[in-house]
Write a protein that holds these residues in place. Structure first.
Motif, PDB file in Angstrom:
ATOM      1  N   CYS A   6      -7.107   0.919   4.993  1.00 45.03           N
ATOM      2  CA  CYS A   6      -6.736  -0.214   5.997  1.00 45.03           C
ATOM      3  C   CYS A   6      -7.698  -0.289   7.121  1.00 45.03           C
ATOM      4  CB  CYS A   6      -5.490   0.635   6.647  1.00 45.03           C
ATOM      5  SG  CYS A   6      -4.894  -0.229   8.201  1.00 45.03           S
ATOM      6  N   TRP A   8      -7.803  -0.299  10.303  1.00 47.53           N
ATOM      7  CA  TRP A   8      -7.489   0.518  11.395  1.00 47.53           C
ATOM      8  C   TRP A   8      -7.322   1.916  10.964  1.00 47.53           C
ATOM      9  CZ3 TRP A   8      -5.918  -4.494  10.860  1.00 47.53           C
ATOM     10  CH2 TRP A   8      -6.207  -5.453  11.823  1.00 47.53           C
ATOM     11  N   CYS A   9      -6.429   2.160  10.201  1.00 46.33           N
ATOM     12  CA  CYS A   9      -6.181   3.605   9.528  1.00 46.33           C
ATOM     13  C   CYS A   9      -6.957   4.459   8.684  1.00 46.33           C
ATOM     14  CB  CYS A   9      -4.578   3.555   9.159  1.00 46.33           C
ATOM     15  SG  CYS A   9      -3.393   2.790  10.197  1.00 46.33           S
ATOM     16  N   HIS A  59       0.221  -3.232   6.056  1.00 47.64           N
ATOM     17  CA  HIS A  59       0.496  -1.891   6.202  1.00 47.64           C
ATOM     18  C   HIS A  59       1.705  -1.754   6.801  1.00 47.64           C
ATOM     19  CE1 HIS A  59      -1.685   2.313   7.246  1.00 47.64           C
ATOM     20  NE2 HIS A  59      -0.636   2.343   6.200  1.00 47.64           N
ATOM     21  N   CYS A  63       0.097   0.968  10.535  1.00 49.10           N
ATOM     22  CA  CYS A  63      -0.256   0.354  11.795  1.00 49.10           C
ATOM     23  C   CYS A  63       0.542  -1.101  11.866  1.00 49.10           C
ATOM     24  CB  CYS A  63      -1.548   0.248  11.965  1.00 49.10           C
ATOM     25  SG  CYS A  63      -2.379  -0.759  10.962  1.00 49.10           S
TER      26      CYS A  63
HETATM   27 ZN   LIG Z   1      -3.032   0.918   9.074  1.00 49.34          ZN
END
Ligand SMILES: [Zn+2]
Lengths: 93, 1002, 177
Positions: A6, A8-9, A59, A63
């Motif tokens: 991801c 972000w994650c 996701h 998130c």
């Molecule tokens: Zn994420």
């Protein structure tokens, strides 16, 4: 089993994601101007390549962001991920 | 019994303790450290099963998990488990085991007639014999399965617990033999997080069976002990004994099954799981899965008492058991001599060593000669004898070509045959990882080639043979794996090893039998009873691909995946085809490596933990008041509330009547709720709903229909405007998450310029719907700050205030056509407010109603339920809901599709009502509607019934249906054919009750 | 009590009623960050998977524009009010979700092992230190998982609380002997 990084994650199990199909389809807001055939193309026709494919992922168990990924459909490996609105990365083209 | 076949000393068993067990009802004893197989051997029991197809007597072939013969029914009652390898069952006191696939007894098995008839049951027999007539297969199959089945599954639920465990590590080492331990040590010392798993109770692998080998001038087992102690002392190392790495999947994701308490049997502590399924993500993997000895293919090589040579060594050295008194060794390589010498030293008479080669000169053959053992060079076994146990072999001199016997054969008596055909690297996991196998012609083995995942192979699974090489490869692999995972380390120092020299030897694929091959029973696959003759027959019948030969003969298709048979089978097929082995191909190994129990795979996802059950904040009240519940997705909702003596019909009728004459109350907390906030919130709603939202006043509510881009109805619900930039949207119960996902999609990817934030508040509120002509009075009785007057609080509006002393959002909307209020309070206060409403409602005869009454009430009004009247193929027009589709908005989701030729065509299915001729006849939902009834299907179908109920208010049945050109059929009489009758129905408008909608405004 | 806790390899407890808010705002906007930071008395955690504790609230990163704010039940309304006031001129959303979620704590030396029975995230201290937060799955429930000194806190939707409690208790059976 596949993991997806991801944007972000980071790297997470594929179970945490939902697939959203082919990326970079342009939804025409003034679709009245489109012919039935053009609209049907947007609605129904999708690329189904063997090899690199830009696709949308969500996701959902993380998130809750939508993003794009370039995946090799043959080897089932993710080559790049990028945020919505960003161009498909050069390296993966 | 007295362990008559136990050696006087030696082995890794604890002779100070005895364990009692039974096999086929007879009582035996063994020691801690025994497997069931070693304990049976120590008691002189060789015959342990009957073969799958011919019911031939079978013994113990191996000492490991590759065992194809000794498959046992273990345990009693609902703990019984079939097809367990006796070589892997650790002995415990009270163990109960039984043989399989025999009737009435192991010694006298009626099914053995198949063996006599075996010439009549060649490869492909079932395909050839039972193909005609086709429908007969069902009958044949049942009979064949009864004859051929192995063990028996328990009838009741499994009493044991099973766990999952997710794990992450830098280096996963599969296999705890010499190479695996060395790899784990190197990686662990470098600081990497290491998991090392071995399928046996003790780490050490073959080192535990090799008394002659020394590492650093000490017995090999001493080094094993030191290594295990060091690993156990490292915080970054997890040692998993009794743990099989059974599956190697993408991205270095491996499945392991740990047998936590199997070795304790039914006497394990209750709180411990029986097995634990590990799901490991490893940055690097070291495969140290060892090698499997290759059987030799010769005539009647399957009799009890014939076993693999190194396995025999293991029974002697590791288990202190004596599998026989008179041993014949049959080998094509020097390791057979090693077995002969170990047996000789243990006091077992070595009658003969039969070597297919001439003039073996290695140190082991020389030692055998020096020990005075009788050696037949250039010979092969051409037949064996003995009914339930081998009692002799016949041998003959091999011609130089190796494919025929010169002169006549002669016999030797024996009660034990050890065979060694060389070693096959155990490449199962490597193959599962998608790695490519390379063929090494000199000793005829497949070794790991190119790999496609971050892994390396070390030790005998990588094709080396000596302990010295195993340790060196293991240390190097562990150090490299740690380095790749980011842990710098120095090259580990080597270890000095003293061991017998056992070089690889040229393969020997098929010993020419004395009888014609077709009758010689030269077994290749012991588990599936496939002989060399079967393989040759398959090739003669035209099968060229090894995959086809496998399926036709079933070789390699057993639960052992042909671990002892695949390479031999491949070689025989290649020779028959006259091609090289690599040209014919190899077989692919698939997970699981060894059979894995369903229990481990299911884990704790059973019973109450199978799936989450979601209950509303008011659930306990419903349960306490006798509600029957129905599942709506994961939610459990009150379905109806029967009073004593009422059936469902009576209860629902009463609830429906009350909601139209007095006041009813419904728990609607499961509806999805989303807060929509931001300056562009109204514009956003305008785009995702079909109707217009820009001018909705603050405090006003509006019904909305959501479409997909294809123009089909996806969801509906009421949304209220809380403020200039704030809305509260409601969705259907089942679509709450899907709608949220879709709305976030539009905001994040399609219209990022819109300033809107969404927050799900489904679970923040309990939603209590009061419904019926008395609902206004009830609400008024519980609020002092909301003016409930019809003018002050009109239909389709929102008021905030206190209800029963609790802050509430009250929305006047109706899903029943009656005066109705939806009261939203914080979830934690839902039950208290419900109880207050019940109390205050007593004078009005308040009646709780469930989802069934709700369905009837809305069907009386012809209100759709998304997912019931719709199935992803209904447009608003199909549902008669054009009134909610804006004609002026330039864009909304699905708009363009409503003008597609397919959505505007004549003859689409449309929503209508159906009334049966017989007022009491309630149609079945899903029933087909036709114009013309024929004698039997197929009949031209107009559509189907989507909703059907008995309406107590109309005192008759009502139904909704979607029919082709439905609106043009109104007034017509059609038919609903059922299995036992034809029901006549009249097509009507889909609104049955209060068609003008006056009651909700009252 | 403290000694008892130490004896428990994995202690499971439902957290008491508390205030929970979902904050959504543009973290790239410095004014917005400053306004929020002022109310929280701690910087808004903008780094993914992190959390930040202020005097009266702890902010958990849930997504690039979404945070879960944890506070005492008594501070809930005041915190929401203060944030709404501070963000009045901005595009932001503060929603009370106190009743939407139930919190649990899982503490003790076996806490990570217990959660790893149903959670695919690497919970080893080297990968998941104190203050780290993830939204992920625990068996079949969505959780927001936060590492605290003694172990973990996790938050599930109210209707998943019963399932989660059952699951945790059942998973902990192995450690209760
Ligand atoms: Zn994420």
């Amino acid at each position: 089993m596949l993991t997806i990084p991801c944007p972000w994650c980071g790297e997470r199990d594929v179970h945490e994601f939902r697939s959203g199909g082919e990326a970079h389809l342009k939804r025409e807001r003034r679709a009245d101007a489109l012919s039935d055939a053009e609209w049907a193309d947007f609605l129904f026709l999708r690329a189904n390549p063997k090899g690199e494919h830009a696709e949308r992922w969500y996701h959902v168990h993380g998130c809750r962001r939508w993003f794009n990924a370039v995946r090799n459909t043959h080897t089932d490996t993710i080559l790049a991920v990028y945020k919505p609105g960003e161009a498909k990365p050069e390296a993966a083209q | 019994m007295n362990q008559s076949h136990r050696l006087p000393a030696g082995g890794r068993i604890d002779r100070s303790r005895s364990l009692s067990f039974t096999f086929d009802g007879a009582r035996y004893s063994g020691h801690p450290g025994d497997t069931l197989a070693s304990a049976l051997i120590a008691n002189g029991v060789h015959l342990v099963g009957r073969s799958f197809k011919y019911h031939r007597p079978r013994g113990i072939l191996t000492a490991g998990s590759e065992e194809p013969n000794a498959l046992i029914q273990l345990g009693l009652g609902n703990r019984t488990e079939p097809n367990i390898r006796a070589t892997q069952i650790e002995l415990y006191d009270g163990l109960v085991a039984a043989s399989q696939n025999r009737f009435p007894s192991l010694e006298f098995d009626l099914g053995a007639v198949n063996d006599t008839l075996s010439p009549l049951i060649p490869a492909g027999f079932y395909y050839k014999t039972f193909m005609w007539p086709q429908r007969g297969w069902m009958t044949y199959e049942r009979a064949i399965r009864r004859m051929a089945g192995l063990g028996r599954a328990p009838d009741g639920p499994d009493p044991d617990r099973y766990e999952y465990r997710h794990a992450h590590c830098d280096v996963l080492v599969a296999g705890g033999g010499a190479a695996g331990l060395a790899a784990a040590l190197a990686a662990g010392r470098a600081g990497a997080r290491v998991i090392i798993a071995d399928e046996q109770a003790e780490m050490g692998g073959w080192l535990l069976s090799e008394g002659e080998t020394e590492i650093s001038a000490k017995p090999a087992v001493d080094w094993v002990g030191k290594a295990v102690t060091e690993l156990a002392g490292m915080e970054n190392v997890t040692l998993l004994r009794r743990t099989t790495a059974f599956g190697y999947y993408d991205q270095n994701w491996l499945g392991l099954v740990e047998r936590v308490t199997d070795h304790l049997g039914p006497y394990a502590a209750d709180h411990l799981p029986r097995q634990r399924l590990w799901q490991v993500r490893a940055k690097q993997v070291v495969l140290a899965t060892g090698a499997i000895e290759r059987p030799l293919v010769f005539a009647q090589n399957d009799r009890p008492g014939i076993m693999l040579a190194a396995s025999l060594r293991s029974y002697i050295a590791r288990y202190g058991a004596r599998p026989g008194k008179a041993l014949v060794v049959f080998t094509n390589n020097d390791s057979g001599y090693r077995t002969a010498l170990v047996a000789h030293q243990a006091g077992i008479g070595v009658t003969a060593i039969i070597d297919t080669r001439m003039g073996a000169v290695g140190p082991l053959p020389q030692a055998a000669r020096a020990a005075g053992l009788r050696i037949y060079e250039g010979h092969a076994i051409i037949a064996t004898s003995g009914r339930l146990r081998v009692d002799g072999v016949r041998l003959g001199k091999l011609a130089a070509s190796g494919d025929r016997i010169e002169g006549s054969g002669f016999g030797i008596s024996c009660d034990l045959v050890a065979m060694s055909g060389g070693w096959n690297p155990n490449v199962s996991l490597f193959s599962q990882s998608r790695g490519k196998l390379d063929f090494r012609a000199e000793d005829g083995v497949f070794v790991p080639g190119q790999s496609f995942q971050p892994l390396r192979s070390a030790g005998t699974c990588n094709g080396v043979l000596s302990t010295a090489e195993c340790l060196a490869e293991g240390l190097a692999a562990g150090a490299e794996a740690a380095r790749e995972a980011g842990f710098a380390n120095r090259k580990p120092a080597g270890l000095k090893v003293t061991e017998p020299e056992c070089p690889a030897a040229a393969p020997f694929w098929l010993a020419p039998p004395e009888k014609p091959l077709a009758r010689a029973k030269c077994f290749v696959d012991f588990q599936n009873d496939v002989t060399a003759a079967d393989l040759k027959l398959a090739v003669r019948e035209g099968f060229q691909s090894v995959e086809h030969v496998k399926r036709y003969t079933t070789t390699g298709m057993g639960t052992d995946q042909g671990r002892t048979s695949n390479v031999n089978a491949l070689a025989i097929v290649s020779a028959t085809l006259g091609q090289d082995i690599p040209a014919v191909g190899t077989t692919t190994f698939r997970p699981p490596y060894t059979p894995t129990s369903f229990g481990a795979i299911a884990g704790r996802n059973i019973g109450a933990l199978f799936d989450p059950v979601r209950r509303t904040p008011i659930h306990d009240w419903h349960a306490a008041h006798g509600a029957k519940f129905e599942n709506v997705g994961q939610w459990v909702r009150a379905w109806y509330y029967p009073k004593p003596g009422e059936d469902m019909h009576a209860a629902v009728n009463r609830e429906v009547k009350a909601a139209r004459t007095g006041v009813g109350i419904l728990d609607a907390s499961t509806l999805g709720k989303i807060e929509v906030k931001g300056p562009d919130a109204a514009e956003f709603l305008n785009r995702v709903y079909t109707n217009s939202w820009l001018k909705l006043g603050i405090g006003k509510a509006r019904y909305g229909l959501m479409l997909g881009e294809d123009g089909m109805v996806r969801d509906d619900g009421v949304t209220v405007r809380l403020g200039e930039d704030r809305f509260l949207m409601s969705t259907t119960t089942g679509n709450a998450a899907t709608v949220m996902t879709s709305l976030e999609d539009y905001l994040q990817t399609e219209w990022p310029e819109l300033k809107v934030y969404l927050t799900s508040v489904t679970e923040q509120y309990a939603t209590l719907t009061i419904n019926g002509p008395k609902s206004r009075e009830l609400l008024a009785a519980l609020t002092d700050d909301i003016d409930t007057g019809n003018e002050a609080f009109p239909h389709m509006s929102l008021r905030e205030g206190n209800v029963a002393g609790v802050p509430a959002r009250v929305i006047r909307i109706s899903f029943t056509g009656e005066l109705s209020y939806e009261i939203n309070v914080r979830a934690s206060q839902g039950k208290a407010v419900w109880e207050a409403l019940m109390k205050a409602g007593e004078p009005f005869g308040i009646t709780p109603y469930g989802t069934e009454a709700m369905h009837v009430l809305r069907a009386e009004k012809g209100f759709i339920i998304v997912g019931q009247e719709t199935d992803g193929s209904m447009t608003p027009g199909d549902l008669g809901m054009d009134w909610i589709v804006s004609k002026v908005k330039p864009d909304f989701v699905g708009k363009r599709s409503l003008a597609r030729s397919d959505t505007v065509r004549e003859g689409r299915k449309q929503l209508v009502g159906l009334l049966t001729e017989d007022r009491k006849e309630v149609l079945e939902e899903g029933a087909h509607v036709v114009e013309t009834v024929l004698d039997k299907p197929p009949m031209a179908m107009l559509g189907h019934v989507t909703s059907s109920y008995y309406s107590p208010n109309l005192e008759r049945s009502i139904a909704l249906a979607v029919l082709k050109g439905g609106r043009s059929l109104i007034g017509k009489t059609l038919s609903v054919p059922m299995p036992d009758k034809v029901i006549r129905v009249t097509v009507t408008e889909p609104v049955f009750f209060d068609p003008k909608g006056e009651r909700a405004n009252g | 009590m403290a000694e008892m806790m130490q004896d428990t390899p994995a202690a499971i407890a439902a957290l008491p009623e508390s205030g929970k808010l979902i904050l959504r705002a543009d973290a790239d906007n410095a004014d917005i960050r400053a306004a929020i930071g002022g109310v929280l008395t701690a910087p808004l955690p903008v780094e993914p998977l992190t959390s930040m504790a202020g005097d009266k609230a702890t902010a958990l990163w849930l997504g690039p524009d979404e945070w879960l704010l944890l506070c005492a039940e008594a501070d809930r309304a005041g915190l929401q009010q203060a944030l709404e006031t501070a963000l009045a001129s901005q595009h932001a959303s503060v929603v009370d979700v106190s009743d939407s979620y139930q919190g649990f704590s899982v503490t003790g030396p076996k806490a990570a092992d217990l959660l790893s029975k149903g959670c695919a995230i690497d919970l080893h201290p080297v990968a998941f230190g104190e203050g780290k937060v993830v939204r992920t799955l625990l068996a079949k429930a969505d959780i927001t998982l936060l590492r605290i000194e003694a172990g973990f806190q996790l938050y599930v939707l109210r209707s998943f609380a019963e399932y989660t409690r059952l699951w945790l208790d059942d998973a902990g059976r192995e450690y209760r002997g």
